[in-house]
Design an enzyme around this catalytic site. Structure first.
Site, PDB file in Angstrom:
ATOM      1  N   PHE A   1       6.052  -1.031  11.510  1.00  0.00           N
ATOM      2  CA  PHE A   1       5.136  -2.319  12.159  1.00  0.00           C
ATOM      3  C   PHE A   1       5.405  -3.514  11.481  1.00  0.00           C
ATOM      4  O   PHE A   1       5.225  -4.665  12.096  1.00  0.00           O
ATOM      5  CB  PHE A   1       3.673  -2.198  12.128  1.00  0.00           C
ATOM      6  N   ASP A   2       6.269  -3.622  10.009  1.00  0.00           N
ATOM      7  CA  ASP A   2       6.386  -4.977   9.678  1.00  0.00           C
ATOM      8  C   ASP A   2       7.544  -4.713   8.544  1.00  0.00           C
ATOM      9  O   ASP A   2       7.709  -3.504   8.055  1.00  0.00           O
ATOM     10  CB  ASP A   2       5.467  -5.638   9.258  1.00  0.00           C
TER      11      ASP A   2
ATOM     12  N   PHE B   1       3.896   1.936   2.914  1.00  0.00           N
ATOM     13  CA  PHE B   1       4.976   0.832   2.378  1.00  0.00           C
ATOM     14  C   PHE B   1       5.965   1.290   1.566  1.00  0.00           C
ATOM     15  O   PHE B   1       5.714   2.030   0.815  1.00  0.00           O
ATOM     16  CB  PHE B   1       4.170  -0.465   1.976  1.00  0.00           C
TER      17      PHE B   1
ATOM     18  N   TYR C   1       9.816  -5.347   1.646  1.00  0.00           N
ATOM     19  CA  TYR C   1       8.921  -4.293   2.086  1.00  0.00           C
ATOM     20  C   TYR C   1       9.178  -3.939   3.414  1.00  0.00           C
ATOM     21  O   TYR C   1       9.854  -4.587   4.345  1.00  0.00           O
ATOM     22  CB  TYR C   1       7.520  -4.715   2.011  1.00  0.00           C
TER      23      TYR C   1
ATOM     24  N   TYR D   1      -6.546  -2.750   6.013  1.00  0.00           N
ATOM     25  CA  TYR D   1      -7.258  -3.508   6.933  1.00  0.00           C
ATOM     26  C   TYR D   1      -8.708  -3.113   7.393  1.00  0.00           C
ATOM     27  O   TYR D   1      -9.179  -3.448   8.269  1.00  0.00           O
ATOM     28  CB  TYR D   1      -6.221  -3.826   8.342  1.00  0.00           C
TER      29      TYR D   1
ATOM     30  N   ILE E   1      -3.056  -7.458   0.860  1.00  0.00           N
ATOM     31  CA  ILE E   1      -4.185  -6.451   1.159  1.00  0.00           C
ATOM     32  C   ILE E   1      -4.279  -5.908  -0.526  1.00  0.00           C
ATOM     33  O   ILE E   1      -3.262  -5.953  -1.317  1.00  0.00           O
ATOM     34  CB  ILE E   1      -3.693  -5.436   2.196  1.00  0.00           C
TER      35      ILE E   1
END
Length: 187
Positions: A59-60, A135, A49, A117, A91
């Site tokens: 961010f990730d 994503f 991902y 979140y 999530i």
């Protein structure tokens, strides 16, 4: 095009171009439909991902351009994220977004805050309260489920005892344990 039942447990969806919007607000776009199996509701899956903030900044990622940017544990770095479907370990937007994918498939997910979140954001402040996230996900593999382990009953405890007796004291992941058990059982 995927059947409705494979996308969501609900019946109302809206189409926006090539993306599908579920009644929870999740937007799903199949970039590439895989040719492999579809995971079941309790299967362990491995997913690569990239996560994007609303401004497009990553961010990730499970495969960051610079390996120093992978903040996960050293055992997980560069590897797909593994989780069990239906357990709430990721999530809610991911859970819903992976349903119906085939191994080898790639999707874009636009996840509203209440499936990500929420109104709290993340404790580190990286994801702000109420942020919608995007994503890119790829379903790399289906890694089995716990039904086999449950069927083993006491055999599972014996296998763990054998592992400890043989001096394997390193921390192992759930995936590695399943592989060890599968090899022990299936030769």
């Amino acid at each position: 095009s995927l059947p409705r039942s494979s996308i969501s447990r609900t019946h109302s969806m809206k189409r926006w171009g090539s993306a599908i919007t579920t009644d929870t607000g999740l937007q799903i776009e199949d970039v590439e439909v895989g040719k492999g199996s579809i995971p079941g509701p309790k299967d362990f899956v491995s997913v690569h991902y990239d996560g994007f903030l609303p401004n497009g900044k990553v961010f990730d990622s499970s495969q960051p351009k610079d390996p120093k940017d992978d903040k996960r544990s050293s055992m997980q770095q560069g590897k797909p994220l593994q989780f069990q479907m239906g357990r709430g370990s990721v999530i809610a937007g991911w859970e819903e977004g992976v349903v119906g994918m085939r191994v080898g498939g790639k999707r874009k997910l636009v996840i509203p805050a209440d499936l990500a979140y929420g109104q709290d954001g993340t404790p580190d402040g990286k994801i702000k309260p109420g942020q919608t996230l995007k994503f890119d996900v790829e379903l790399v593999s289906i890694d089995g489920n716990m039904s086999m382990t449950g069927a083993l009953g006491n055999s599972f405890l014996i296998a763990l005892g054998i592992i400890a007796t043989n001096g394997i004291f390193l921390a192992i992941t759930g995936h590695e344990l399943r592989e060890y058990l599968n090899a022990a059982i299936n030769g």
